[in-house]
Motif scaffolding. Structure first.
Motif, PDB file in Angstrom:
ATOM      1  N   ARG A  21     -39.283 -12.435  38.496  1.00 25.86           N
ATOM      2  CA  ARG A  21     -40.082 -12.323  37.265  1.00 25.86           C
ATOM      3  C   ARG A  21     -39.379 -12.996  36.088  1.00 25.86           C
ATOM      4  O   ARG A  21     -39.993 -13.744  35.320  1.00 25.86           O
ATOM      5  CB  ARG A  21     -40.341 -10.846  36.952  1.00 25.86           C
ATOM      6  N   ALA A  22     -38.092 -12.714  35.920  1.00 25.87           N
ATOM      7  CA  ALA A  22     -37.343 -13.314  34.810  1.00 25.87           C
ATOM      8  C   ALA A  22     -37.313 -14.831  34.945  1.00 25.87           C
ATOM      9  O   ALA A  22     -37.513 -15.546  33.958  1.00 25.87           O
ATOM     10  CB  ALA A  22     -35.928 -12.749  34.757  1.00 25.87           C
ATOM     11  N   ALA A  23     -37.093 -15.329  36.152  1.00 24.77           N
ATOM     12  CA  ALA A  23     -37.055 -16.779  36.364  1.00 24.77           C
ATOM     13  C   ALA A  23     -38.400 -17.411  36.030  1.00 24.77           C
ATOM     14  O   ALA A  23     -38.455 -18.471  35.399  1.00 24.77           O
ATOM     15  CB  ALA A  23     -36.661 -17.085  37.802  1.00 24.77           C
ATOM     16  N   ALA A  24     -39.483 -16.759  36.434  1.00 29.10           N
ATOM     17  CA  ALA A  24     -40.815 -17.288  36.129  1.00 29.10           C
ATOM     18  C   ALA A  24     -41.054 -17.309  34.620  1.00 29.10           C
ATOM     19  O   ALA A  24     -41.555 -18.300  34.078  1.00 29.10           O
ATOM     20  CB  ALA A  24     -41.885 -16.452  36.827  1.00 29.10           C
ATOM     21  N   ASP A  25     -40.702 -16.227  33.941  1.00 29.40           N
ATOM     22  CA  ASP A  25     -40.875 -16.166  32.489  1.00 29.40           C
ATOM     23  C   ASP A  25     -40.062 -17.241  31.776  1.00 29.40           C
ATOM     24  O   ASP A  25     -40.493 -17.791  30.766  1.00 29.40           O
ATOM     25  CB  ASP A  25     -40.453 -14.791  31.948  1.00 29.40           C
ATOM     26  N   LEU A  26     -38.872 -17.517  32.297  1.00 30.00           N
ATOM     27  CA  LEU A  26     -37.971 -18.496  31.682  1.00 30.00           C
ATOM     28  C   LEU A  26     -38.197 -19.918  32.202  1.00 30.00           C
ATOM     29  O   LEU A  26     -37.536 -20.854  31.750  1.00 30.00           O
ATOM     30  CB  LEU A  26     -36.514 -18.096  31.958  1.00 30.00           C
ATOM     31  N   GLN A  27     -39.134 -20.069  33.137  1.00 29.87           N
ATOM     32  CA  GLN A  27     -39.421 -21.356  33.767  1.00 29.87           C
ATOM     33  C   GLN A  27     -38.161 -21.944  34.410  1.00 29.87           C
ATOM     34  O   GLN A  27     -37.827 -23.114  34.226  1.00 29.87           O
ATOM     35  CB  GLN A  27     -40.043 -22.333  32.774  1.00 29.87           C
ATOM     36  N   LEU A  28     -37.463 -21.090  35.155  1.00 29.55           N
ATOM     37  CA  LEU A  28     -36.271 -21.483  35.906  1.00 29.55           C
ATOM     38  C   LEU A  28     -36.515 -21.204  37.383  1.00 29.55           C
ATOM     39  O   LEU A  28     -37.297 -20.315  37.733  1.00 29.55           O
ATOM     40  CB  LEU A  28     -35.053 -20.660  35.468  1.00 29.55           C
ATOM     41  N   PRO A  43     -25.284 -22.341  32.267  1.00 26.64           N
ATOM     42  CA  PRO A  43     -26.452 -22.984  31.664  1.00 26.64           C
ATOM     43  C   PRO A  43     -26.025 -23.907  30.521  1.00 26.64           C
ATOM     44  O   PRO A  43     -24.967 -23.710  29.916  1.00 26.64           O
ATOM     45  CB  PRO A  43     -27.271 -21.803  31.133  1.00 26.64           C
ATOM     46  N   ASN A  44     -26.870 -24.889  30.229  1.00 28.41           N
ATOM     47  CA  ASN A  44     -26.599 -25.713  29.056  1.00 28.41           C
ATOM     48  C   ASN A  44     -26.911 -24.896  27.799  1.00 28.41           C
ATOM     49  O   ASN A  44     -27.423 -23.772  27.885  1.00 28.41           O
ATOM     50  CB  ASN A  44     -27.392 -27.027  29.116  1.00 28.41           C
ATOM     51  N   VAL A  45     -26.603 -25.440  26.654  1.00 27.11           N
ATOM     52  CA  VAL A  45     -26.759 -24.698  25.395  1.00 27.11           C
ATOM     53  C   VAL A  45     -28.220 -24.296  25.164  1.00 27.11           C
ATOM     54  O   VAL A  45     -28.503 -23.166  24.760  1.00 27.11           O
ATOM     55  CB  VAL A  45     -26.220 -25.528  24.207  1.00 27.11           C
ATOM     56  N   TYR A  46     -29.140 -25.207  25.432  1.00 22.04           N
ATOM     57  CA  TYR A  46     -30.553 -24.908  25.233  1.00 22.04           C
ATOM     58  C   TYR A  46     -30.987 -23.719  26.101  1.00 22.04           C
ATOM     59  O   TYR A  46     -31.654 -22.805  25.628  1.00 22.04           O
ATOM     60  CB  TYR A  46     -31.396 -26.151  25.557  1.00 22.04           C
ATOM     61  N   MET A  49     -29.581 -20.417  24.891  1.00 19.94           N
ATOM     62  CA  MET A  49     -30.335 -19.909  23.735  1.00 19.94           C
ATOM     63  C   MET A  49     -31.651 -19.281  24.186  1.00 19.94           C
ATOM     64  O   MET A  49     -32.064 -18.253  23.648  1.00 19.94           O
ATOM     65  CB  MET A  49     -30.568 -21.024  22.727  1.00 19.94           C
ATOM     66  N   ARG A  50     -32.307 -19.879  25.175  1.00 19.38           N
ATOM     67  CA  ARG A  50     -33.540 -19.291  25.721  1.00 19.38           C
ATOM     68  C   ARG A  50     -33.257 -17.941  26.367  1.00 19.38           C
ATOM     69  O   ARG A  50     -34.022 -16.975  26.195  1.00 19.38           O
ATOM     70  CB  ARG A  50     -34.189 -20.238  26.730  1.00 19.38           C
ATOM     71  N   LEU A  51     -32.161 -17.851  27.119  1.00 18.83           N
ATOM     72  CA  LEU A  51     -31.767 -16.581  27.734  1.00 18.83           C
ATOM     73  C   LEU A  51     -31.492 -15.534  26.664  1.00 18.83           C
ATOM     74  O   LEU A  51     -31.894 -14.373  26.788  1.00 18.83           O
ATOM     75  CB  LEU A  51     -30.536 -16.785  28.616  1.00 18.83           C
ATOM     76  N   SER A  52     -30.836 -15.943  25.602  1.00 13.09           N
ATOM     77  CA  SER A  52     -30.525 -15.047  24.491  1.00 13.09           C
ATOM     78  C   SER A  52     -31.805 -14.493  23.860  1.00 13.09           C
ATOM     79  O   SER A  52     -31.922 -13.294  23.617  1.00 13.09           O
ATOM     80  CB  SER A  52     -29.694 -15.805  23.456  1.00 13.09           C
ATOM     81  N   ASP A  53     -32.759 -15.365  23.604  1.00 13.98           N
ATOM     82  CA  ASP A  53     -34.041 -14.929  23.032  1.00 13.98           C
ATOM     83  C   ASP A  53     -34.784 -14.004  23.995  1.00 13.98           C
ATOM     84  O   ASP A  53     -35.335 -12.982  23.585  1.00 13.98           O
ATOM     85  CB  ASP A  53     -34.927 -16.131  22.715  1.00 13.98           C
ATOM     86  N   TYR A  54     -34.790 -14.357  25.258  1.00  9.76           N
ATOM     87  CA  TYR A  54     -35.530 -13.590  26.263  1.00  9.76           C
ATOM     88  C   TYR A  54     -34.974 -12.173  26.406  1.00  9.76           C
ATOM     89  O   TYR A  54     -35.736 -11.208  26.450  1.00  9.76           O
ATOM     90  CB  TYR A  54     -35.476 -14.330  27.591  1.00  9.76           C
ATOM     91  N   VAL A  59     -25.985 -14.962  22.259  1.00  8.61           N
ATOM     92  CA  VAL A  59     -25.335 -15.781  23.279  1.00  8.61           C
ATOM     93  C   VAL A  59     -23.931 -15.240  23.538  1.00  8.61           C
ATOM     94  O   VAL A  59     -23.476 -15.175  24.678  1.00  8.61           O
ATOM     95  CB  VAL A  59     -25.298 -17.266  22.859  1.00  8.61           C
ATOM     96  N   LYS A  60     -23.262 -14.804  22.483  1.00  8.00           N
ATOM     97  CA  LYS A  60     -21.909 -14.272  22.604  1.00  8.00           C
ATOM     98  C   LYS A  60     -21.889 -12.978  23.428  1.00  8.00           C
ATOM     99  O   LYS A  60     -20.933 -12.712  24.153  1.00  8.00           O
ATOM    100  CB  LYS A  60     -21.321 -14.030  21.226  1.00  8.00           C
TER     101      LYS A  60
END
Length: 66
Positions: A21-28, A43-46, A49-54, A59-60
């Motif tokens: 579910r998380a992967a689908a939501d994050l398009q990963l 992960p790359n920085v972008y 940041m998406r993981l952080s928002d989700y 990020v820290k």
């Protein structure tokens, strides 16, 4: 292979989400999310940041400095 510690797995579980579910939501790809959670791939920085928002964590918090 050196593993980098992170808190992604804990964040996903505390949100009550399956990896699929998380992967689908994050398009990963679920395999990519698995690698991120286990620290075998970073992960790359972008994406970080998406993981952080989700997961609504900084990020820290998700990727604490060593």
């Amino acid at each position: 292979m050196l593993k980098k510690p992170n808190n992604l797995l804990e964040a996903r579980k505390s949100a009550g989400l399956s990896r699929t579910r998380a992967a689908a939501d994050l398009q990963l790809d679920p395999k990519t999310l698995y690698r991120y959670e286990n620290g075998t791939q970073c992960p790359n920085v972008y994406t970080a940041m998406r993981l952080s928002d989700y997961y609504q964590q900084s990020v820290k918090e998700l990727f604490p400095p060593e």
